[in-house]
Motif scaffolding. Structure first.
Motif, PDB file in Angstrom:
ATOM      1  N   GLN A  42       0.823  -1.203   0.000  1.00 37.97           N
ATOM      2  CA  GLN A  42       0.000   0.000   0.000  1.00 37.97           C
ATOM      3  C   GLN A  42       0.866   1.266   0.000  1.00 37.97           C
ATOM      4  O   GLN A  42       0.913   2.000   0.991  1.00 37.97           O
ATOM      5  CB  GLN A  42      -0.924   0.019   1.227  1.00 37.97           C
ATOM      6  CG  GLN A  42      -1.998  -1.058   1.234  1.00 37.97           C
ATOM      7  CD  GLN A  42      -2.903  -0.916   2.438  1.00 37.97           C
ATOM      8  OE1 GLN A  42      -2.463  -0.768   3.579  1.00 37.97           O
ATOM      9  NE2 GLN A  42      -4.205  -0.957   2.181  1.00 37.97           N
ATOM     10  N   GLU A  44       1.882   4.935  -0.131  1.00 37.79           N
ATOM     11  CA  GLU A  44       1.115   6.169   0.076  1.00 37.79           C
ATOM     12  C   GLU A  44       1.551   7.269  -0.866  1.00 37.79           C
ATOM     13  O   GLU A  44       0.769   8.183  -1.167  1.00 37.79           O
ATOM     14  CB  GLU A  44       1.274   6.655   1.518  1.00 37.79           C
ATOM     15  CG  GLU A  44       0.624   5.770   2.541  1.00 37.79           C
ATOM     16  CD  GLU A  44       0.711   6.368   3.934  1.00 37.79           C
ATOM     17  OE1 GLU A  44       0.429   7.572   4.103  1.00 37.79           O
ATOM     18  OE2 GLU A  44       1.080   5.621   4.860  1.00 37.79           O
ATOM     19  N   ILE A  45       2.802   7.220  -1.287  1.00 34.72           N
ATOM     20  CA  ILE A  45       3.321   8.243  -2.185  1.00 34.72           C
ATOM     21  C   ILE A  45       4.188   7.586  -3.263  1.00 34.72           C
ATOM     22  O   ILE A  45       4.657   6.463  -3.093  1.00 34.72           O
ATOM     23  CB  ILE A  45       4.142   9.329  -1.449  1.00 34.72           C
ATOM     24  CG1 ILE A  45       5.406   8.725  -0.827  1.00 34.72           C
ATOM     25  CG2 ILE A  45       3.301  10.038  -0.402  1.00 34.72           C
ATOM     26  CD1 ILE A  45       6.354   9.775  -0.240  1.00 34.72           C
ATOM     27  N   LEU A  72      -0.883   6.637 -10.963  1.00 37.17           N
ATOM     28  CA  LEU A  72      -1.620   7.196  -9.825  1.00 37.17           C
ATOM     29  C   LEU A  72      -3.013   6.587  -9.730  1.00 37.17           C
ATOM     30  O   LEU A  72      -3.492   6.248  -8.640  1.00 37.17           O
ATOM     31  CB  LEU A  72      -1.713   8.715  -9.952  1.00 37.17           C
ATOM     32  CG  LEU A  72      -0.431   9.493  -9.659  1.00 37.17           C
ATOM     33  CD1 LEU A  72      -0.522  10.906 -10.216  1.00 37.17           C
ATOM     34  CD2 LEU A  72      -0.153   9.547  -8.156  1.00 37.17           C
ATOM     35  N   LYS A  76      -4.748   4.399  -6.820  1.00 36.85           N
ATOM     36  CA  LYS A  76      -5.847   5.158  -6.207  1.00 36.85           C
ATOM     37  C   LYS A  76      -5.314   6.317  -5.369  1.00 36.85           C
ATOM     38  O   LYS A  76      -5.764   6.574  -4.250  1.00 36.85           O
ATOM     39  CB  LYS A  76      -6.738   4.246  -5.379  1.00 36.85           C
ATOM     40  CG  LYS A  76      -7.439   3.157  -6.196  1.00 36.85           C
ATOM     41  CD  LYS A  76      -8.322   2.276  -5.331  1.00 36.85           C
ATOM     42  CE  LYS A  76      -9.128   1.293  -6.174  1.00 36.85           C
ATOM     43  NZ  LYS A  76      -8.289   0.414  -7.017  1.00 36.85           N
ATOM     44  N   LEU A  77      -4.328   7.010  -5.952  1.00 40.58           N
ATOM     45  CA  LEU A  77      -3.706   8.147  -5.293  1.00 40.58           C
ATOM     46  C   LEU A  77      -3.970   9.420  -6.089  1.00 40.58           C
ATOM     47  O   LEU A  77      -3.955   9.394  -7.324  1.00 40.58           O
ATOM     48  CB  LEU A  77      -2.197   7.946  -5.158  1.00 40.58           C
ATOM     49  CG  LEU A  77      -1.714   6.774  -4.296  1.00 40.58           C
ATOM     50  CD1 LEU A  77      -0.193   6.676  -4.360  1.00 40.58           C
ATOM     51  CD2 LEU A  77      -2.183   6.925  -2.856  1.00 40.58           C
ATOM     52  N   ARG A  81       0.137  13.126  -4.418  1.00 36.21           N
ATOM     53  CA  ARG A  81       0.989  12.102  -3.794  1.00 36.21           C
ATOM     54  C   ARG A  81       2.200  11.752  -4.660  1.00 36.21           C
ATOM     55  O   ARG A  81       2.939  10.827  -4.334  1.00 36.21           O
ATOM     56  CB  ARG A  81       0.178  10.835  -3.524  1.00 36.21           C
ATOM     57  CG  ARG A  81      -1.008  11.033  -2.586  1.00 36.21           C
ATOM     58  CD  ARG A  81      -0.581  11.299  -1.152  1.00 36.21           C
ATOM     59  NE  ARG A  81      -1.728  11.358  -0.283  1.00 36.21           N
ATOM     60  CZ  ARG A  81      -2.293  10.304   0.317  1.00 36.21           C
ATOM     61  NH1 ARG A  81      -1.768   9.114   0.145  1.00 36.21           N
ATOM     62  NH2 ARG A  81      -3.352  10.439   1.078  1.00 36.21           N
ATOM     63  N   TYR A 155       4.452  15.816   5.048  1.00 42.60           N
ATOM     64  CA  TYR A 155       3.449  14.800   4.739  1.00 42.60           C
ATOM     65  C   TYR A 155       3.088  14.069   6.026  1.00 42.60           C
ATOM     66  O   TYR A 155       3.958  13.523   6.708  1.00 42.60           O
ATOM     67  CB  TYR A 155       3.970  13.804   3.702  1.00 42.60           C
ATOM     68  CG  TYR A 155       2.979  12.700   3.411  1.00 42.60           C
ATOM     69  CD1 TYR A 155       1.848  12.955   2.658  1.00 42.60           C
ATOM     70  CD2 TYR A 155       3.165  11.416   3.927  1.00 42.60           C
ATOM     71  CE1 TYR A 155       0.922  11.952   2.404  1.00 42.60           C
ATOM     72  CE2 TYR A 155       2.246  10.408   3.683  1.00 42.60           C
ATOM     73  CZ  TYR A 155       1.126  10.683   2.924  1.00 42.60           C
ATOM     74  OH  TYR A 155       0.200   9.705   2.686  1.00 42.60           O
TER      75      TYR A 155
END
Length: 372
Positions: A42, A44-45, A72, A76-77, A81, A155
């Protein structure tokens, strides 16, 4: 939840001539990322450590934007991000006179140039397309220093850790006519001091991630020392430096004689062609920080040209993974092995040399080989 994960990519080298071959490599990459998500990863960035383009041309960034949008969307960012710094291929060298180069007798002379906006803008004319690409599509990548510092931001991770992100421009001195890029380029004290001051305005941080294209040991020696001084005196227990440029994953834990402790991780090239030569496979990596376990884990991925798939890169680490203790754990007495950053690629096959000559016109191939 105690983990924070990064997707680290580098050296995309988008040009207008290889759309199909690039799709052969990057379409399966999207499939690989989808599979990784199903298996529990997962990120995040996304951090892109330079060389978005091939020669800094406007149309190359249009193509790159399509890839970033797809990546992206798969993760799903939102666009906020994605964090990008420029590389030497993001400099449009046609904007400079033949043989033009930058040389400085000392750091003060370099700082004086960077501190003068008029003179600095003249140096940055070859990066105008890169700057326009960023300003148009990624407005979160802004610093009050304009084009000088790619980004400085805070962040807040899902695990509640406060992470400082600092992008630096190591490519602004790169020119097509440079015979020897290594140790003749610089970030500059003026840049890193201003970036650090902006970062420290965010208060206490759990982690600082600094991103620039060239590995530290490619900088002008005075500049390398200066950067280490500023970077290892940040207000955070853990420091990670991310770079690219050499098209191979590399790095490790570093402890200098002044007591500075940090990690520098180098990503492989995300696109090096569908038919890689020797070990020059297209590669990327996941970086996972776990504060409960006090570890940093690198998970490597590699493109297999014969099968047109991306797989776990078992050539790096054990089953494609390398685990380090965090520096903060080391301070508590954990035994962390010191791993020096290794020298650049020692041997470049002639066939790959030909590829570089066409695609990296202003890199010094003999220097990469280690010849004088």
């Amino acid at each position: 939840m105690s983990t924070f994960q990064i997707l680290h990519i580098s050296d995309l080298h988008v040009n207008s001539k290889e759309d199909f071959d690039r799709s052969v490599v990057l379409d399966p990459l999207i499939t690989r990322v989808e599979e990784d998500l199903k298996n529990g990863l997962q990120p995040e960035i996304i951090i892109m450590s330079g060389d978005v383009a091939y020669s800094g041309k406007e149309e190359e960034y249009v193509r790159a934007k399509r890839f970033f949008d797809k990546l992206l969307s798969t993760l799903k960012l939102p666009a906020e991000r994605l964090f990008i710094v420029p590389g030497n291929h993001d400099v449009d060298c046609d904007e400079y006179a033949q043989g033009e180069s930058l040389n400085f007798q000392g750091m003060k002379e370099l700082n004086d140039l960077l501190g003068n906006k008029k003179h600095r803008d003249r140096c940055f004319v070859g990066m105008e397309n890169y700057f326009n690409f960023i300003e148009t599509n990624y407005q979160h990548l802004k610093s009050r220093h304009g084009g000088l510092v790619p980004f400085v931001t805070l962040y807040n991770a899902r695990c509640k850790k406060r992470i400082g992100l600092m992008g630096l421009n190591s490519a602004w001195m790169c020119r097509k006519s440079s015979e020897n890029e290594r140790e003749n380029i610089a970030i500059g004290e003026y840049q890193i001091k201003n970036a650090k001051e902006e970062l420290l305005e965010n208060g206490e941080l759990d982690l600082v991630i600094s991103v620039f294209h060239h590995p530290l040991n490619w900088l002008w020696k005075i500049d390398e020392s200066m950067c280490r001084t500023y970077l290892t005196n940040l207000n955070a227990p853990d420091l990670v430096l991310l770079s690219g440029h050499l098209h191979e994953p590399n790095g490790g834990y570093y402890r200098d004689i002044q007591g500075g402790k940090f990690y520098q991780f180098q990503a492989g090239g995300i696109y090096t062609g569908s038919e890689p030569i020797e070990s020059y496979h297209s590669r990327f990596q996941y970086i996972t920080l776990d504060w409960n376990k006090e570890t940093i884990t690198l998970g490597f991925r590699r493109f297999v040209g014969s099968k047109r798939i991306w797989c776990i890169d078992a050539e790096n680490g054990k089953d494609g993974r390398v685990v380090f203790d965090m520096v903060s754990a080391d301070k508590k007495g954990a035994k962390t092995e010191t791993v020096e950053i290794s020298e650049p690629i020692p041997v470049i096959p002639e066939t790959y040399r030909t590829w570089l000559s066409g695609n990296c016109a202003y890199m010094d191939i003999d220097k990469l080989r280690g010849k004088s």
